[in-house]
Structure formats: C-alpha cells, structure tokens
Write an enzyme that holds these catalytic residues in place. Structure first.
Site, PDB file in Angstrom:
ATOM      1  N   HIS A 432      -6.395 109.334 -20.029  1.00  0.00           N
ATOM      2  CA  HIS A 432      -4.935 109.316 -20.138  1.00  0.00           C
ATOM      3  C   HIS A 432      -4.389 108.223 -21.087  1.00  0.00           C
ATOM      4  O   HIS A 432      -3.335 108.300 -21.089  1.00  0.00           O
ATOM      5  CB  HIS A 432      -4.570 109.175 -18.646  1.00  0.00           C
ATOM      6  N   ASP A 436      -1.152 112.387 -22.969  1.00  0.00           N
ATOM      7  CA  ASP A 436      -0.801 112.940 -21.802  1.00  0.00           C
ATOM      8  C   ASP A 436      -0.926 114.173 -21.513  1.00  0.00           C
ATOM      9  O   ASP A 436      -1.548 114.975 -22.280  1.00  0.00           O
ATOM     10  CB  ASP A 436       0.859 112.363 -21.504  1.00  0.00           C
TER      11      ASP A 436
END
Length: 459
Positions: A432, A436
């Site tokens: 992450h 995204d």
C-alpha cells in the site's frame, strides 16, 4: 555452475579463523573459505564433496556442492592443484561465509606436509560451551536442569509441580515444555501445596495454583504430548523463506484486491492453439502472459518501494517471478521480459526453470530480481487465497482453481439466459506504500480484459 575466486594463498589463517603450529614448515598452499554465493547468504551447508583428499583438481572441476539460502550450487575451481585437506566435512551445517572449508596445494608431494589436524576456530567455541556446562552442573544436580523455557515455567506454576523432580532433555540442560508435559502425563512430578515456595523458579508472573473447581487431570488433558514425534531439520532455503516472509508481513502494509474472471475464453483459446496450430501451453503460461501485458498497460503496478529514498520506484522491465514448490521450499524462478515473449517461449522457459528449481540447479540470475510474482494453486482444491508479498517486490497475484458456476448471459435478442461458466478467483496482494486501490483496480481491469479478449495475448 558457479565460478568463484575466494582463496588466500600462502597464508597461515583466513580472517583469524584457522591456526597452524608455528614450528611446521608449511608448503605453498591455498585456503578455500566458504564463499558468498548470493547477496543474502551468510552461511551454507556442505551437501557433497565431489573431490576427495589427494585428488587432482583441474580448472573447471566441481570441488563440492553447497546449499545456500536459495539453491544448491556447484563450487568450481579456477586453478589447478591437489585437495590436501577438507576442513568442513560432507554434511556440515551452517558454515559461515569466510570460514575455511578446504586447503589445496600445488604439488602432490606437498600433501604429506600439511598437518593432519587443523584448528578452524570452532574448537574454541566448543571448549567454552563445555566449560559453561561444567559450571552449570551444580545447578543441574539440584533441580535436574540449569535453564528453563518460558512455556515450561508457566506449566510448572499452573500445575504446582515440584521442580526438583523434573528432568531436562533440551540442549545445555534446558527444561523444555515437552519435559513438563511428559512429567504431568506420567505423574512423576508431584504437585506442591499452594503455599509452598517455587523452588528453582524466580521472577514468575504467576504464583497461584490451579483455580478451584478444576482438577489437574482436566486442565492438563489437552496438554498431553504425542507419544512419538520427529524433528524436521530446516534447509537453508526454508530458513530464509521464513525470515523474509515474516519481515514482509510485519513491515509491508498489505492491500488485498479480489476479482473473478471467466476462464472459458482462455480454455477455448488454449484448445485452439493445440488443435489448429500445434502449440501446447498451460493455463498458467497464459496467466503469465496476461499479467505481463496488464503490467505494460498499467506501469504503476510494476513498481517497488525504494527504502533508501522512502518512495516508490517504477521497474524498467517486466520480469515475472513464478512460485514453484520444491522439497526444500518455495522457489521463484523468473521469466524476464515476459511482455515481449510469445506464449510458446514463455511455456518452454517455465518448464526449464521449474525443472531446475526442483533439482536445486537454479543459477542466481534465474531467481534473483523479478518485478511481480504469481502464485498459482489452481491445481489444488483451493478456490481463493491471499499470498504474502515477496520483497522487494510490491505485488503478488494469488490464483485459485476454476469452478463451474451458473452465469447469466445476454442473448442475441437482448434477454438474459442462465448458462454454465468457469470462473477463476484472482487476489492481488499489493504494497500500500507503492500504490493505492485505484491503481490495483486498473490493473485487475486490464487483466480481466486480457482474459476476455484472449487474442490480445498473440500481439
């Protein structure tokens, strides 16, 4: 095959780890230390010596086989000579990089001038350990052990056992959990009263006996150890896998995205390739190609986290790592520039790499690197799973099996009709920090398009 230059000529020691008798007139010799065969290797195992003491060594001869943290590699000689002394015998475990493993000489007659016994620095550590064991012997005679594991301590306090009746089987007289469980099962360690001192156990966080209303037999019924057990030794590969995957789950924020794709176009495409073009490929080969083209369409997904700069970085090429299960652990050989290769070329390369992985013959350049990983369990009854990212990569795609499901399709007249379709679950594990959910969503959308329009895979 791996060629190494890792010698010290006419030296009395290597890194202070080998010692000679100063009164001996040494012949011209070369000391071979354990080499670093991969960037992450700090120790290795001697699997097999191909040469015996006294054997002639030619340039290119394989001296021994070394199990590293990635594979079993052959140590080849770059110089001629004779193997005078093997310092790390066959089967030696956890030999540190730089530690001497052999001595060679230039002339056959010089072998007799090499001392029969050589100190490699390990003896000093063993003597120190023996001295420590002797010092601990006094404590052992009182309690039967000199060390105690936290789980064993907790069981002793919980069941109120008399520690003087317990005997240890662990290394250096360590009392293990299994020792306490065995004593509970046999009844050899009688329970102490609740107000009696805890002999031999200090700093215990628990001082109360078993709660009232719960018998000792009831509380320990589920703690009985198996009658027979076998310790399985860990290979160097499995040790590194365990370490790296633990670090991955602890340090990388995993983002999971799942999607189902219709597999029927791929199955029909694969059948057509075999029957009409004589090209036989697997579903996994097609997945590799589809993933590579999706990464070309969404280059932000073909990236990694740069620790030095503290920011993501794009990869210049699309190199797909394929998870292959072997007896020694999971290996990830790489199909480099997968987006530029044909399906038949990818299929042939994967077969060759998988065969090398299972025999431990992968060269470092065949498993080091990679920009994206694929773990396919479709050959097992696994519908869906989440894979752990293989650092420093930022993504790994978990592929489940294909299942027949009822799917509504739109007919030529515009009405929906039920039908049978084959669906396959894909789960993307992503770093992450690198991108995204929107980037992951675009990648899965591009991948799904490649499965639906399989002719794109021929471009």
């Amino acid at each position: 095959m791996l060629y190494l230059i890792a010698v010290s000529r006419n030296a009395a020691y290597v890194h202070g780890a080998i010692y000679w008798n100063n009164n001996i007139d040494l012949p011209s010799h070369t000391i071979l230390p354990m080499p670093a065969l991969s960037p992450t290797m700090n120790q290795g195992n001697i699997v097999k010596w191909r040469k015996e003491e006294g054997d002639k060594i030619e340039v290119g001869d394989v001296i021994c086989e070394i199990e590293t943290d990635k594979a079993t590699l052959e140590f080849e000689s770059l110089e001629e000579g004779f193997l005078a002394k093997i310092l790390a015998p066959e089967g030696s475990k956890d030999v540190h990089v730089g530690q001497p493993i052999a001595i060679t000489v230039e002339d056959l007659d010089d072998i007799q001038n090499v001392p029969a016994t050589v100190s490699t620095g390990l003896e000093a550590r063993e003597e120190k350990t023996m001295e420590s064991d002797v010092q601990d012997q006094g404590k052992k005679q009182k309690t039967g052990f000199s060390r105690i594991s936290p789980s064993a301590k907790l069981l002793i306090v919980t069941h109120g056992l008399d520690v003087s009746l317990l005997r240890s089987t662990g290394p250096r007289h360590t009392l293990l959990k299994g020792d306490v469980l065995a004593a509970i099962k046999s009844g050899s360690a009688s329970s102490r009263t609740s107000d009696s001192p805890q002999q031999g156990i200090s700093g215990s966080p628990m001082s109360k006996s078993v709660p009232t209303g719960t018998s000792s037999s009831e509380s320990s019924a589920h703690l009985h150890p198996p009658e027979k057990q076998e310790d399985l030794p860990n290979s160097q590969i499995r040790k590194v896998i365990a370490k790296r995957l633990l670090e991955s789950k602890q340090n990388i924020p995993h983002l999971y995205l799942s999607s189902d794709v219709i597999l029927d176009p791929v199955l029909a495409f694969r059948k057509d390739l075999k029957e009409q073009r004589g090209v036989q490929v697997s579903v996994n080969d097609i997945i590799v190609k589809a993933v590579a083209l999706a990464l070309r369409s969404v280059p932000e997904a073909n990236a990694y986290w740069n620790d030095e700069r503290g920011e993501p970085a794009l990869c210049e090429s699309i190199d797909i790592s394929i998870a292959v299960a072997t007896e020694k652990g999971l290996m990830t050989p790489i199909v480099r520039d997968a987006d530029k290769k044909t399906l038949s070329a990818i299929s042939l390369e994967i077969k060759e790499l998988a065969a090398k992985a299972r025999t431990g013959k992968l060269a470092p350049g065949e498993y080091q690197g990679g920009t994206f990983s694929i773990s396919n369990l479709g050959m097992f009854p696994v519908d869906q799973f989440c894979a752990i990212i293989n650092p420093p990569q930022a993504c790994i795609l978990a592929v489940g099996r294909g299942n027949k499901v009822v799917e509504c399709t739109v007919g030529s007249d515009g009405t929906e009709k039920p039908g049978i379709a084959t669906k396959m679950s894909l789960t993307l594990s992503a770093d992450h920090r690198v991108f995204d959910g929107s980037v992951g969503g675009r990648f899965l959308a591009a991948l799904t398009l490649n499965f639906n329009e399989v002719q794109r895979l021929l471009l």
